[in-house]
Motif scaffolding. Structure first.
Motif, PDB file in Angstrom:
ATOM      1  N   ILE A 106       0.921  80.252 -68.939  1.00 25.47           N
ATOM      2  CA  ILE A 106       0.888  79.310 -67.818  1.00 25.47           C
ATOM      3  C   ILE A 106      -0.396  79.466 -67.003  1.00 25.47           C
ATOM      4  N   PHE A 107      -0.814  80.709 -66.809  1.00 24.26           N
ATOM      5  CA  PHE A 107      -2.023  80.994 -66.030  1.00 24.26           C
ATOM      6  C   PHE A 107      -3.006  81.779 -66.896  1.00 24.26           C
ATOM      7  N   PRO A 108      -3.653  81.105 -67.845  1.00 26.56           N
ATOM      8  CA  PRO A 108      -4.583  81.822 -68.733  1.00 26.56           C
ATOM      9  C   PRO A 108      -5.767  82.383 -67.951  1.00 26.56           C
ATOM     10  N   VAL A 109      -6.151  83.596 -68.288  1.00 21.20           N
ATOM     11  CA  VAL A 109      -7.264  84.255 -67.614  1.00 21.20           C
ATOM     12  C   VAL A 109      -8.169  84.891 -68.656  1.00 21.20           C
ATOM     13  N   TYR A 216     -12.279  91.327 -60.449  1.00 19.09           N
ATOM     14  CA  TYR A 216     -11.146  91.253 -61.375  1.00 19.09           C
ATOM     15  C   TYR A 216      -9.867  90.820 -60.639  1.00 19.09           C
ATOM     16  N   ALA A 217     -10.057  90.139 -59.516  1.00 23.69           N
ATOM     17  CA  ALA A 217      -8.917  89.795 -58.662  1.00 23.69           C
ATOM     18  C   ALA A 217      -7.899  88.922 -59.388  1.00 23.69           C
ATOM     19  N   ARG A 218      -8.374  87.964 -60.193  1.00 25.04           N
ATOM     20  CA  ARG A 218      -7.426  87.052 -60.856  1.00 25.04           C
ATOM     21  C   ARG A 218      -6.601  87.785 -61.901  1.00 25.04           C
ATOM     22  N   LEU A 219      -7.272  88.640 -62.683  1.00 28.08           N
ATOM     23  CA  LEU A 219      -6.548  89.423 -63.681  1.00 28.08           C
ATOM     24  C   LEU A 219      -5.532  90.341 -63.005  1.00 28.08           C
ATOM     25  N   LEU A 220      -5.939  90.963 -61.906  1.00 26.70           N
ATOM     26  CA  LEU A 220      -5.025  91.814 -61.156  1.00 26.70           C
ATOM     27  C   LEU A 220      -3.859  91.014 -60.600  1.00 26.70           C
ATOM     28  N   ALA A 221      -4.146  89.793 -60.155  1.00 26.13           N
ATOM     29  CA  ALA A 221      -3.077  88.945 -59.605  1.00 26.13           C
ATOM     30  C   ALA A 221      -2.018  88.651 -60.654  1.00 26.13           C
TER      31      ALA A 221
END
Length: 408
Positions: A106-109, A216-221
């Motif tokens: 759903i949220f590809p990173v 890396y905030a998005r991956l951490l999120a």
């Protein structure tokens, strides 16, 4: 004769106050201290190191003596319900991996893969992980205790406990007294948790900081979001199927009294004494928790399954590899199995990422770059993963124990 200091509010709070509130105070004090006096904060990190070292030192002996005593003194005809606990562990770990797959779709990173060389030795396949676990089980007892090999400790404690089932009452009484003595030492160590947390928080913030994590905030999120959903939605649903009543009071108790400590110690093994103490406080069946808590520290790895899955799929997206539903489901199974063997491999969940990456034909060089990214975000990722894993050990143990009490 008591002194006036014994009756002062500060001494009463230190000796009899809520340990959770004291830990929270130590946490806040550590943040403030590191912010205003960063150089001095690096020095007080020693308090955290001593606390974690003390927990790690007492944990192997605690597990060995407590499991041995519990099995030796097990009441004939009573049920330990361990099968249900193990089933909850396995189901919880698989659902965590499956959720991570769904969220990653759903949220590809994507992640930046750079050439980083690490002197690491990851396992080549699932067979290597299972072989490591098997070799740990047949380790000699002295080596198992010295090296904190909990699979070996459990195996020897269970075997000796069963052998002592037919021993004299006086021998069993000795085992019980040893268990009480070690438990006393554990309670003594845990009373120093506020100071330990203060040192850990102050030292970590002063030395590492969190500025490196913004890239890396998005991956951490994604990682932390999955762990929160498991902790606050998936796990409560699993517990509800066992106790058939509102699971959240139990969930929040486990997160507050086990998860907070595990977050800062970043060690499921170090948190075993904390979980044992919490299980006793909750009034759980000792025949269950004396085995399930150390076992959970080795096979109940929902947080690790999330880490393996999310980082692997981030690399898949970066490399433009297409993933079908079947492969995604297979990834969930592989991640769950690998996570269950994480404790048997030095480096934990990150070094098991190459197993999952191999499903998509990634070279070991690429896989190790993913591991490198994991180390970069490990300040928060590893802390949250350990908090989820360790608090879930108590949660599922409590659910199985309560289920047994309801159907007794």
């Amino acid at each position: 004769m008591s002194t006036s200091a014994d009756h002062g509010p500060l001494m009463r709070y230190i000796k009899h106050g809520s340990l959770v509130s004291q830990i929270a105070l130590g946490l806040v004090a550590g943040v403030v201290f590191a912010f205003f006096l960063p150089e001095a904060a690096k020095s007080v990190a020693l308090l955290g190191d001593l606390f974690v070292k003390a927990l790690k030192s007492v944990a192997p002996v605690l597990v060995f003596i407590l499991v041995l005593s519990s099995i030796a003194n097990h009441r004939q005809g009573s049920k330990s319900n361990m099968g249900r606990v193990v089933a909850l562990y396995l189901v919880g770990t698989f659902l965590a991996a499956l959720l991570a797959v769904v969220v990653s779709f759903i949220f590809p990173v994507s992640i930046q893969l750079q050439t980083t060389t690490e002197s690491l030795n990851p396992p080549d396949n699932i067979g290597d992980v299972l072989l490591t676990v098997l070799l740990n089980i047949v380790d000699n007892p002295v080596g198992a205790i010295l090296n904190a090999n909990y699979m070996g400790i459990l195996a020897w404690a269970i075997a000796l406990g069963i052998a002592l089932r037919n021993a004299s009452d006086s021998t069993k009484e000795v085992a019980r007294h040893l268990s009480d003595a070690v438990s006393f030492v554990v309670r003594l160590v845990i009373r120093f948790a506020p100071l330990g947390i203060f040192g850990l928080v102050a030292g970590t913030i002063a030395t590492t900081g969190f500025s490196v994590l913004w890239d890396y905030a998005r991956l951490l999120a994604i990682l932390l979001g999955c762990m929160l959903v498991v902790a606050l939605v998936v796990n409560p649903l699993i517990v509800w199927t066992q106790i058939r009543r509102n699971p959240y009071p139990l969930v929040f108790t486990c997160l507050k009294e086990s998860g907070v400590t595990a977050f800062f110690t970043r060690s499921s093994a170090a948190n075993i004494p904390v979980n044992m103490n919490l299980s006793k406080k909750l009034g759980l069946n000792e025949d269950i928790y004396s085995v399930s808590i150390p076992l959970g520290a080795t096979i109940n790895m929902g947080g690790a399954a999330i880490t393996i899955t999310v980082l692997t799929l981030a690399a898949v997206n970066t490399l433009g590899i297409s993933v079908d539903i079947g492969t995604a489901l297979l990834l969930s199974v592989v991640a769950a199995i690998a996570a269950c063997g994480a404790s048997g491999v030095a480096g934990g969940s990150l070094l098991l990422i190459p197993l999952a990456a191999s499903l998509f034909g990634m070279s070991n060089d690429v896989a190790m770059q993913i591991v490198g990214v994991g180390f970069i975000i490990g300040v928060l990722q590893d802390s949250a993963e350990t908090a989820l894993n360790s608090s879930t050990d108590v949660l599922f143990t409590a659910a199985a124990s309560m289920h047994q009490d309801q159907h007794a």
